[in-house]
Scaffold this motif. Sequence first.
Motif, mmCIF file in Angstrom:
data_model
loop_
_atom_site.group_PDB
_atom_site.id
_atom_site.type_symbol
_atom_site.label_atom_id
_atom_site.label_comp_id
_atom_site.label_asym_id
_atom_site.label_seq_id
_atom_site.Cartn_x
_atom_site.Cartn_y
_atom_site.Cartn_z
ATOM 1 N N LEU A 14 15.567 87.905 -25.277
ATOM 2 C CA LEU A 14 15.930 88.035 -26.759
ATOM 3 C C LEU A 14 17.481 88.482 -26.602
ATOM 4 O O LEU A 14 18.184 88.066 -27.303
ATOM 5 N N ALA A 15 17.855 89.548 -25.788
ATOM 6 C CA ALA A 15 19.120 89.850 -25.660
ATOM 7 C C ALA A 15 20.229 88.855 -25.608
ATOM 8 O O ALA A 15 21.555 88.738 -25.913
ATOM 9 N N ARG A 39 9.941 93.101 -20.235
ATOM 10 C CA ARG A 39 11.318 93.138 -19.451
ATOM 11 C C ARG A 39 11.834 91.756 -19.734
ATOM 12 O O ARG A 39 12.663 91.556 -20.076
ATOM 13 N N ALA A 40 10.972 90.869 -19.290
ATOM 14 C CA ALA A 40 11.366 89.534 -19.531
ATOM 15 C C ALA A 40 11.802 89.002 -21.058
ATOM 16 O O ALA A 40 12.830 88.456 -21.204
ATOM 17 N N THR A 87 16.289 91.423 -16.702
ATOM 18 C CA THR A 87 16.325 93.153 -16.806
ATOM 19 C C THR A 87 17.456 93.583 -17.795
ATOM 20 O O THR A 87 17.602 94.627 -17.847
ATOM 21 N N ARG A 88 18.047 92.504 -18.498
ATOM 22 C CA ARG A 88 19.159 92.934 -19.458
ATOM 23 C C ARG A 88 18.459 93.694 -20.646
ATOM 24 O O ARG A 88 17.372 93.606 -21.121
ATOM 25 N N GLN A 89 19.243 94.738 -20.881
ATOM 26 C CA GLN A 89 18.947 95.757 -21.938
ATOM 27 C C GLN A 89 19.647 95.102 -23.153
ATOM 28 O O GLN A 89 20.197 94.283 -23.391
ATOM 29 N N GLY A 90 19.137 95.959 -24.275
ATOM 30 C CA GLY A 90 19.862 95.672 -25.484
ATOM 31 C C GLY A 90 19.351 94.979 -26.521
ATOM 32 O O GLY A 90 20.027 94.072 -27.262
ATOM 33 N N ALA A 91 17.988 94.852 -26.343
ATOM 34 C CA ALA A 91 17.219 93.792 -27.158
ATOM 35 C C ALA A 91 17.264 94.310 -28.548
ATOM 36 O O ALA A 91 17.330 95.491 -28.770
ATOM 37 N N PHE A 142 1.693 94.047 -19.701
ATOM 38 C CA PHE A 142 2.585 94.313 -20.972
ATOM 39 C C PHE A 142 4.190 94.736 -20.410
ATOM 40 O O PHE A 142 5.230 93.940 -20.817
ATOM 41 N N ALA A 143 4.403 95.419 -19.475
ATOM 42 C CA ALA A 143 5.675 95.904 -19.129
ATOM 43 C C ALA A 143 6.466 94.737 -18.413
ATOM 44 O O ALA A 143 7.582 94.481 -18.823
#
Length: 471
Positions: A19-20, A13-14, A47-51, A8-9
């Motif tokens: 989505l972001a 992440r992907a 690895t982009r954050q902020g989804a 799941f992890a």
Amino acid sequence: MLQAPGDFAEWRRAARGLLAGGVPPDEVSWRGSEDGASLFGDAAGATRQGAASLPRELVEIAERVICHRDPEVPARLYRIIWRAARDRQLLARTTDRDVDWLRGADKAIRRDVHKMHAFVRFRRLGGEAGRERFAAWFEPTHRILRLTAPFFQRRFYGMDWAIVTPDARAIWHDETLAYGPGGMKQDVPDSDVVEDQWRTYYGAIFNPARVKIDAMRAEMPKKYWHNLPEAQDIAPLLAGAEARVERMREAAVSLANPLTDKWRTRVPDELALDDDAKTLGELARAVDRCTRCPLYCNATQGVAGEGPERARIMLVGEQPGDQEDLQGRPFVGPAGQLLSEALEEAGLDRARLFLTNAVKHFKFEPRGKRRLHQNPTTGEIDICRWWLDKERAFVQPDMIVTLGASALRGVMGKSASIKSMRGAVHELEGGSKLIATIHPSFLLRLPDRERAAEERVMFVADLIRARKLAA
Ligand code: URA
């Protein structure tokens, strides 16, 4: 490219990065690693954050459904979270095709988890320095090992074990849970002495009066049989069921109690309100004379608590049952036997505990020759608290374990819910700690064997927690 299908992890992440970045589902092609790379390799993804935030329920379902073997799962899940990020009500749309698929896949996973909890059978490998090692082979339908391992961690906390599946293995060693590569059936020995215990257990819970072959097949599908030591007993148990039922019919159920008549002539005893008991023995005699509520009229005797005065753990049940009423001792009937077994599994010595009840007289309804248990009312529990409080004052346990709702009320003095209190440790006035759990008779009443087995596991886990905390 997902390196570790079912992880799941890695998928999250992907998916988060996509989505972001606003990448729509039809522009993503999800692939599993062709070479079956290790579940433990570098699962790098976007690895982009902020989804966008997603409904919690959806995240929980996605965590389970990612374990499904359908190769389309990563893509379908991504489409669903993409849509859910734009439509918060998506999960409530039961006629939606994606949602329908998601619910179906989740159900399949939960069923698989349920079966794994019930059908993993450990084999003993030997062990060193007081710690035994066990291993089990299991072939789940889906890649659910990570979903199920925490259950076995709680259940078999005190031993070292490994569960080997074709996809991965879980290893519990030195109180640390780790995962390793999958294996083969031959990695785990085929049989050992624990096998006999499973067979004895199965024989004991097999109820010849409730044989429903279709339900049995649904609950214990044949594909698990080769791994279940007890499966070899199914045919002989079924063959002997009818004769056993006949024998059970013939065996007398306990008769209405002739001693009851003595109460018809009995004068309420002033001494019953005697506050002067100096020892637990005197207290028990006072309990037997109690006339504080009408329950004494039909019961054979008052049943006081039993156990060492310096017991560190006090177990509180509801009220004496049929056998307890006749023998004058708590927990000597069927629920008591189940309790004794669970205590043993939890590493607790029954002789070192103080066992008592919230209500000291048996409350029942006569039905023909039988006496059917009736729950005490809150009023009866509250009146009888007089005695429970005295027992608590004598014993001053560090830990009180309440078995069932009546016991919890008896100890707390007010209604409280087991569900909300279970799993935590509570401080009581006077310094004792409290653990609230179910009553063992609840396990005896559950018609679903797997559910009963799971509940039993949780019950034993509660007792283990009590033992550790008291220690
Ligand atoms: N159930 C109880 O709660 N207590 C007993 O002593 C026996 C059965």
